[in-house]
Design a protein around this motif. Sequence first.
Motif, PDB file in Angstrom:
ATOM      1  N   ARG A   1       2.568   4.564  22.799  1.00 55.93           N
ATOM      2  CA  ARG A   1       3.485   3.311  22.789  1.00 55.93           C
ATOM      3  C   ARG A   1       4.570   3.363  23.674  1.00 55.93           C
ATOM      4  NH1 ARG A   1       4.767   4.032  16.095  1.00 55.93           N
ATOM      5  NH2 ARG A   1       2.530   3.865  15.387  1.00 55.93           N
ATOM      6  N   ILE A   2       5.147   2.160  23.958  1.00 58.21           N
ATOM      7  CA  ILE A   2       6.036   2.021  25.111  1.00 58.21           C
ATOM      8  C   ILE A   2       7.548   1.907  24.275  1.00 58.21           C
ATOM      9  CG2 ILE A   2       7.000   0.534  27.005  1.00 58.21           C
ATOM     10  CD1 ILE A   2       4.341  -0.599  27.186  1.00 58.21           C
ATOM     11  N   TYR A   3       8.527   2.912  24.722  1.00 59.36           N
ATOM     12  CA  TYR A   3       9.723   2.945  24.294  1.00 59.36           C
ATOM     13  C   TYR A   3      10.970   2.540  25.585  1.00 59.36           C
ATOM     14  CZ  TYR A   3       7.643   5.026  20.007  1.00 59.36           C
ATOM     15  OH  TYR A   3       6.950   5.162  19.057  1.00 59.36           O
ATOM     16  N   LYS A   4      11.930   1.898  25.022  1.00 59.06           N
ATOM     17  CA  LYS A   4      13.135   1.878  25.893  1.00 59.06           C
ATOM     18  C   LYS A   4      14.296   2.471  25.289  1.00 59.06           C
ATOM     19  CE  LYS A   4      15.168  -2.318  26.479  1.00 59.06           C
ATOM     20  NZ  LYS A   4      15.325  -3.623  26.986  1.00 59.06           N
TER      21      LYS A   4
ATOM     22  N   GLU B   1      11.180   0.003  20.599  1.00 57.66           N
ATOM     23  CA  GLU B   1       9.738   0.189  20.630  1.00 57.66           C
ATOM     24  C   GLU B   1       9.309  -1.244  21.237  1.00 57.66           C
ATOM     25  OE1 GLU B   1       5.700   0.623  17.937  1.00 57.66           O
ATOM     26  OE2 GLU B   1       7.482   1.559  17.608  1.00 57.66           O
ATOM     27  N   ILE B   2       8.280  -1.381  22.274  1.00 60.57           N
ATOM     28  CA  ILE B   2       8.023  -2.557  22.746  1.00 60.57           C
ATOM     29  C   ILE B   2       6.460  -2.950  22.595  1.00 60.57           C
ATOM     30  CG2 ILE B   2       7.952  -3.917  25.150  1.00 60.57           C
ATOM     31  CD1 ILE B   2      10.218  -2.006  25.953  1.00 60.57           C
ATOM     32  N   ASP B   3       6.194  -3.847  22.271  1.00 57.07           N
ATOM     33  CA  ASP B   3       4.701  -4.183  21.904  1.00 57.07           C
ATOM     34  C   ASP B   3       4.443  -5.685  22.377  1.00 57.07           C
ATOM     35  OD1 ASP B   3       5.498  -5.928  19.814  1.00 57.07           O
ATOM     36  OD2 ASP B   3       5.006  -4.277  18.477  1.00 57.07           O
ATOM     37  N   SER B   4       3.469  -6.313  22.339  1.00 54.46           N
ATOM     38  CA  SER B   4       2.931  -7.720  22.689  1.00 54.46           C
ATOM     39  C   SER B   4       4.085  -8.687  22.005  1.00 54.46           C
ATOM     40  CB  SER B   4       1.587  -7.965  22.360  1.00 54.46           C
ATOM     41  OG  SER B   4       1.308  -7.804  21.158  1.00 54.46           O
ATOM     42  N   MET B   5       4.551  -8.176  20.907  1.00 54.80           N
ATOM     43  CA  MET B   5       5.365  -9.388  20.095  1.00 54.80           C
ATOM     44  C   MET B   5       6.846  -9.174  20.578  1.00 54.80           C
ATOM     45  SD  MET B   5       3.123 -10.655  18.180  1.00 54.80           S
ATOM     46  CE  MET B   5       4.220 -11.471  16.894  1.00 54.80           C
ATOM     47  N   GLY B   6       7.248  -8.340  21.275  1.00 54.18           N
ATOM     48  CA  GLY B   6       8.471  -8.125  21.898  1.00 54.18           C
ATOM     49  C   GLY B   6       9.173  -6.549  21.745  1.00 54.18           C
TER      50      GLY B   6
ATOM     51  N   GLU C   1      12.515   3.838  30.157  1.00 55.15           N
ATOM     52  CA  GLU C   1      11.281   3.215  29.687  1.00 55.15           C
ATOM     53  C   GLU C   1      10.163   3.957  30.131  1.00 55.15           C
ATOM     54  OE1 GLU C   1       9.292  -1.326  29.852  1.00 55.15           O
ATOM     55  OE2 GLU C   1      11.596  -0.917  29.764  1.00 55.15           O
ATOM     56  N   PHE C   2       9.337   4.489  29.066  1.00 56.05           N
ATOM     57  CA  PHE C   2       8.130   5.154  29.352  1.00 56.05           C
ATOM     58  C   PHE C   2       7.314   5.210  27.983  1.00 56.05           C
ATOM     59  CE2 PHE C   2      11.804   7.729  27.934  1.00 56.05           C
ATOM     60  CZ  PHE C   2      11.271   8.268  26.564  1.00 56.05           C
TER      61      PHE C   2
END
Length: 224
Positions: A2-5, A80-85, A39-40
Amino acid sequence: MRIYKVIAEIDWVVNFKKEFNINNVQFYSEESKMYAKVEFQETDFRNAQFKSFNLFQSACGALSHLERYIIKFRIVRVHEIDSMGEKQIPIQNITASRHIEKEIDTEVLNKAKEIQNLASKYPVLSQYLDFMLYSDYYTWITLYKVYELINRDVGNVKNIGWITKKQRDRFTNTANNPAASGFGSRHAVSSTEPPSEPMDIDEAADFIKGLVDKWLNYYQQKED
């Protein structure tokens, strides 16, 4: 994955006019406060939190080595970043300390990136940056730990020509003798006489920084 900032608040007395980046750790100001963010991709938010802590720690530790002040940072948000924001996730409170008092120029930033890169490859250098985050770094006890760390890593620093016998003896004898270094001494009592020319703590810090600079250069030459 997952992508995290991850965002940390920085307690830093410094004058800079624009944001800057140290190996993907971005420092910036917002509403009169200073922050750093990374961010990674990571497997879960707990790993993301601790991975980001290590990134903030090494970046701030590198700057602290170069500037000789203490910076404080505290992770305040994980997204946590996903397609919804973006979705903010509750976090554990993780803090560390450092402080700097001057504008950070390009030369210092480039050197900090270099140090951080070396620390990512050589765990012993990462251990040194951990020492830089101790609130009691500029004490005889912690400075002596750094001296021991370097000696263990490269061998006798006097024998390889990094320091002289006089420098070594002034530093070690002052650090170990309460008659020379007072309550900050590594030992409560000493059976030997204090040095005739004891170091003060500022001179000791300069001595160790010079030794660390040689140590970092030793590892940089391995990379060249």
